[in-house]
Motif scaffolding. Structure first.
Motif, PDB file in Angstrom:
ATOM      1  N   VAL A  13      45.726  26.282  40.087  1.00 44.87           N
ATOM      2  CA  VAL A  13      46.629  26.133  38.956  1.00 44.87           C
ATOM      3  C   VAL A  13      47.810  27.083  39.080  1.00 44.87           C
ATOM      4  CG1 VAL A  13      46.819  26.342  36.457  1.00 44.87           C
ATOM      5  CG2 VAL A  13      44.719  25.447  37.463  1.00 44.87           C
ATOM      6  N   LEU A  14      47.528  28.306  39.523  1.00 39.96           N
ATOM      7  CA  LEU A  14      48.536  29.344  39.512  1.00 39.96           C
ATOM      8  C   LEU A  14      49.294  29.490  40.822  1.00 39.96           C
ATOM      9  CD1 LEU A  14      46.453  32.051  37.668  1.00 39.96           C
ATOM     10  CD2 LEU A  14      47.981  30.353  36.709  1.00 39.96           C
ATOM     11  N   GLY A  15      48.732  29.025  41.917  1.00 39.92           N
ATOM     12  CA  GLY A  15      49.388  29.194  43.202  1.00 39.92           C
ATOM     13  C   GLY A  15      49.042  30.530  43.817  1.00 39.92           C
ATOM     14  N   LYS A  16      49.464  30.726  45.046  1.00 36.28           N
ATOM     15  CA  LYS A  16      49.137  31.956  45.748  1.00 36.28           C
ATOM     16  C   LYS A  16      49.871  33.149  45.154  1.00 36.28           C
ATOM     17  CE  LYS A  16      47.950  30.038  50.263  1.00 36.28           C
ATOM     18  NZ  LYS A  16      48.175  30.130  51.701  1.00 36.28           N
ATOM     19  N   ARG A  17      49.237  34.301  45.282  1.00 37.86           N
ATOM     20  CA  ARG A  17      49.810  35.573  44.901  1.00 37.86           C
ATOM     21  C   ARG A  17      50.348  35.580  43.480  1.00 37.86           C
ATOM     22  NH1 ARG A  17      47.658  39.124  48.249  1.00 37.86           N
ATOM     23  NH2 ARG A  17      47.819  38.454  50.389  1.00 37.86           N
ATOM     24  N   THR A  18      49.542  35.174  42.530  1.00 39.84           N
ATOM     25  CA  THR A  18      49.997  35.200  41.148  1.00 39.84           C
ATOM     26  C   THR A  18      48.918  35.698  40.230  1.00 39.84           C
ATOM     27  OG1 THR A  18      51.206  33.194  41.714  1.00 39.84           O
ATOM     28  CG2 THR A  18      51.280  33.907  39.451  1.00 39.84           C
ATOM     29  N   GLY A  19      47.958  34.826  39.898  1.00 32.90           N
ATOM     30  CA  GLY A  19      46.890  35.252  39.018  1.00 32.90           C
ATOM     31  C   GLY A  19      45.714  34.369  39.294  1.00 32.90           C
ATOM     32  N   HIS A  20      44.675  34.853  39.827  1.00 40.16           N
ATOM     33  CA  HIS A  20      43.602  34.020  40.351  1.00 40.16           C
ATOM     34  C   HIS A  20      42.516  33.740  39.359  1.00 40.16           C
ATOM     35  CE1 HIS A  20      41.053  32.256  43.260  1.00 40.16           C
ATOM     36  NE2 HIS A  20      41.948  32.477  44.164  1.00 40.16           N
ATOM     37  N   GLN A  21      41.810  32.835  39.609  1.00 40.16           N
ATOM     38  CA  GLN A  21      40.554  32.341  39.109  1.00 40.16           C
ATOM     39  C   GLN A  21      39.970  32.735  37.798  1.00 40.16           C
ATOM     40  OE1 GLN A  21      38.393  31.648  42.967  1.00 40.16           O
ATOM     41  NE2 GLN A  21      36.925  31.705  41.445  1.00 40.16           N
ATOM     42  N   GLN A  22      38.652  32.621  37.815  1.00 37.20           N
ATOM     43  CA  GLN A  22      37.782  32.689  36.653  1.00 37.20           C
ATOM     44  C   GLN A  22      37.755  34.046  35.953  1.00 37.20           C
ATOM     45  OE1 GLN A  22      37.246  32.630  39.693  1.00 37.20           O
ATOM     46  NE2 GLN A  22      36.025  31.134  40.463  1.00 37.20           N
ATOM     47  N   PRO A  23      37.112  34.113  34.756  1.00 45.07           N
ATOM     48  CA  PRO A  23      36.953  35.346  34.022  1.00 45.07           C
ATOM     49  C   PRO A  23      35.554  35.879  34.071  1.00 45.07           C
ATOM     50  CG  PRO A  23      37.348  33.549  32.591  1.00 45.07           C
ATOM     51  CD  PRO A  23      37.148  33.013  33.972  1.00 45.07           C
ATOM     52  N   MET A  24      35.319  37.031  33.568  1.00 43.74           N
ATOM     53  CA  MET A  24      34.025  37.622  33.706  1.00 43.74           C
ATOM     54  C   MET A  24      33.506  38.115  32.395  1.00 43.74           C
ATOM     55  SD  MET A  24      34.972  39.577  36.956  1.00 43.74           S
ATOM     56  CE  MET A  24      34.934  38.630  38.355  1.00 43.74           C
ATOM     57  N   PRO A  25      32.210  38.504  32.445  1.00 45.91           N
ATOM     58  CA  PRO A  25      31.591  38.930  31.221  1.00 45.91           C
ATOM     59  C   PRO A  25      32.416  39.939  30.465  1.00 45.91           C
ATOM     60  CG  PRO A  25      30.020  38.842  32.953  1.00 45.91           C
ATOM     61  CD  PRO A  25      31.330  38.501  33.545  1.00 45.91           C
ATOM     62  N   LYS A  26      32.290  39.885  29.117  1.00 42.93           N
ATOM     63  CA  LYS A  26      33.072  40.775  28.278  1.00 42.93           C
ATOM     64  C   LYS A  26      32.689  42.218  28.534  1.00 42.93           C
ATOM     65  CE  LYS A  26      29.827  40.095  24.485  1.00 42.93           C
ATOM     66  NZ  LYS A  26      29.652  39.596  23.125  1.00 42.93           N
ATOM     67  N   ALA A  86      35.805  44.786  37.101  1.00 41.60           N
ATOM     68  CA  ALA A  86      37.049  44.175  36.650  1.00 41.60           C
ATOM     69  C   ALA A  86      37.088  42.696  37.010  1.00 41.60           C
ATOM     70  CB  ALA A  86      38.236  44.909  37.280  1.00 41.60           C
ATOM     71  N   TYR A  87      36.592  42.355  38.199  1.00 43.88           N
ATOM     72  CA  TYR A  87      36.537  40.957  38.631  1.00 43.88           C
ATOM     73  C   TYR A  87      35.739  40.127  37.622  1.00 43.88           C
ATOM     74  CZ  TYR A  87      35.448  37.023  41.803  1.00 43.88           C
ATOM     75  OH  TYR A  87      35.304  35.777  42.373  1.00 43.88           O
ATOM     76  N   ARG A  88      34.580  40.637  37.255  1.00 42.90           N
ATOM     77  CA  ARG A  88      33.731  39.936  36.286  1.00 42.90           C
ATOM     78  C   ARG A  88      34.437  39.803  34.939  1.00 42.90           C
ATOM     79  NH1 ARG A  88      28.519  38.638  35.590  1.00 42.90           N
ATOM     80  NH2 ARG A  88      27.960  39.496  37.637  1.00 42.90           N
ATOM     81  N   MET A  89      35.052  40.869  34.472  1.00 41.40           N
ATOM     82  CA  MET A  89      35.671  40.867  33.153  1.00 41.40           C
ATOM     83  C   MET A  89      36.901  39.959  33.093  1.00 41.40           C
ATOM     84  SD  MET A  89      35.292  44.906  32.205  1.00 41.40           S
ATOM     85  CE  MET A  89      35.947  44.723  30.552  1.00 41.40           C
ATOM     86  N   VAL A  90      37.697  39.962  34.144  1.00 42.08           N
ATOM     87  CA  VAL A  90      38.880  39.101  34.164  1.00 42.08           C
ATOM     88  C   VAL A  90      38.467  37.635  34.153  1.00 42.08           C
ATOM     89  CG1 VAL A  90      40.832  38.325  35.569  1.00 42.08           C
ATOM     90  CG2 VAL A  90      40.424  40.764  35.260  1.00 42.08           C
ATOM     91  N   LEU A  91      37.489  37.296  34.966  1.00 37.36           N
ATOM     92  CA  LEU A  91      37.029  35.913  35.004  1.00 37.36           C
ATOM     93  C   LEU A  91      36.496  35.469  33.643  1.00 37.36           C
ATOM     94  CD1 LEU A  91      35.264  35.612  38.471  1.00 37.36           C
ATOM     95  CD2 LEU A  91      37.569  34.978  37.816  1.00 37.36           C
ATOM     96  N   GLU A  92      35.674  36.305  33.022  1.00 34.06           N
ATOM     97  CA  GLU A  92      35.120  35.963  31.714  1.00 34.06           C
ATOM     98  C   GLU A  92      36.224  35.816  30.678  1.00 34.06           C
ATOM     99  OE1 GLU A  92      32.002  36.047  29.743  1.00 34.06           O
ATOM    100  OE2 GLU A  92      30.977  35.347  31.535  1.00 34.06           O
ATOM    101  N   ALA A  93      37.195  36.719  30.735  1.00 37.47           N
ATOM    102  CA  ALA A  93      38.289  36.664  29.769  1.00 37.47           C
ATOM    103  C   ALA A  93      39.077  35.358  29.921  1.00 37.47           C
ATOM    104  CB  ALA A  93      39.211  37.870  29.949  1.00 37.47           C
ATOM    105  N   PHE A  94      39.325  34.950  31.142  1.00 37.97           N
ATOM    106  CA  PHE A  94      40.044  33.698  31.362  1.00 37.97           C
ATOM    107  C   PHE A  94      39.225  32.512  30.875  1.00 37.97           C
ATOM    108  CE2 PHE A  94      40.663  30.003  34.183  1.00 37.97           C
ATOM    109  CZ  PHE A  94      41.892  29.601  33.701  1.00 37.97           C
ATOM    110  N   TRP A  95      37.968  32.479  31.231  1.00 41.77           N
ATOM    111  CA  TRP A  95      37.110  31.368  30.819  1.00 41.77           C
ATOM    112  C   TRP A  95      37.054  31.251  29.290  1.00 41.77           C
ATOM    113  CZ3 TRP A  95      32.837  33.301  34.603  1.00 41.77           C
ATOM    114  CH2 TRP A  95      33.138  32.848  35.904  1.00 41.77           C
ATOM    115  N   LYS A  96      37.026  32.382  28.602  1.00 42.71           N
ATOM    116  CA  LYS A  96      36.896  32.377  27.143  1.00 42.71           C
ATOM    117  C   LYS A  96      38.248  32.316  26.430  1.00 42.71           C
ATOM    118  CE  LYS A  96      32.554  34.955  27.144  1.00 42.71           C
ATOM    119  NZ  LYS A  96      31.859  36.193  26.718  1.00 42.71           N
ATOM    120  N   GLY A  97      39.340  32.435  27.185  1.00 48.86           N
ATOM    121  CA  GLY A  97      40.653  32.450  26.553  1.00 48.86           C
ATOM    122  C   GLY A  97      40.937  33.751  25.847  1.00 48.86           C
TER     123      GLY A  97
END
Length: 207
Positions: A13-26, A86-97
């Motif tokens: 969705v975002l393309g390379k070198r921008t903002g990647h993937q899923q969010p992670m647990p809170k 941070a990987y987990r938290m970012v992915l979770e945050a994205f998934w949950k909006g």
């Protein structure tokens, strides 16, 4: 499965070198206070702790040495534990909006890309029921120091189960019983003399 995979990988969705993937647990909670990820100062003991020598790819060794020379508090193992958190938290945050969590975990350009994708998903009436099954490996693949700006790139090999649901909760793509192997390359940045000990996500890509 293709639709589920695309929903899983923000890269598409975002393309390379921008903002990647899923969010992670809170964020974890400690006495009611949110404990934010601090890759430099993580106290949690990983299980197991992988020797630092096996956590750095050859191309990154010179950059890591420069960081250690510039900041005696920098520790490879602690940084990687914080980066995985941070990987987990970012992915979770994205998934949950969760835009608020993304705000303090990511740089502005990355956050804008995540939020744009969240807006599109919400406009379509879709929700993500994703789960980070495991982080199989996290290794520093690149590192550099430009003045006081430290940049560290981490490759994450993870298993993620992903499901997209419509407004009525019906599954429109993906499966929670079949995890997808993902290979993400995230770059974190921090100014060494900053009072803020947190590293922020500045770029994303896929391996």
């Amino acid at each position: 499965m293709i639709a589920g995979f695309l929903a899983l990988r923000l890269y598409s969705v975002l393309g390379k070198r921008t903002g990647h993937q899923q969010p992670m647990p809170k964020p974890a909670e400690d006495g009611g206070a949110i404990v934010r990820p601090q890759p430099r100062t993580i106290d949690a003991v990983p299980e197991p702790r992988e020797p630092a020598s096996r956590s750095i790819e050859g191309k990154a060794e010179q950059g890591v040495r420069a960081l250690v020379n510039a900041d005696s508090n920098f520790d490879v193992v602690q940084f990687l534990e914080g980066a995985k958190g941070a990987y987990r938290m970012v992915l979770e945050a994205f998934w949950k909006g969760d835009r608020e969590t993304l705000d303090w975990l990511t740089e502005p350009d990355v956050k804008a890309a995540f939020v744009s994708s969240i807006d599109e998903r919400e406009a379509a009436g879709h929700t993500l029921d994703n789960r980070l099954v495991s982080i199989e490996r996290a290794v520093i693949s690149d590192a550099s120091l430009e003045g006081q700006l430290a940049r560290i790139t981490v490759r994450f090999d993870a298993d993620i189960a992903a499901v997209t649901r419509d407004g009525e909760g019906n599954v429109v793509a993906g499966s929670l019983t079949d995890a997808v192997q993902t290979h993400d390359v995230w770059t974190f940045t921090r100014r060494l003399r900053s009072d803020d000990p947190n590293w922020k996500l500045a770029e994303t890509d896929e391996a």
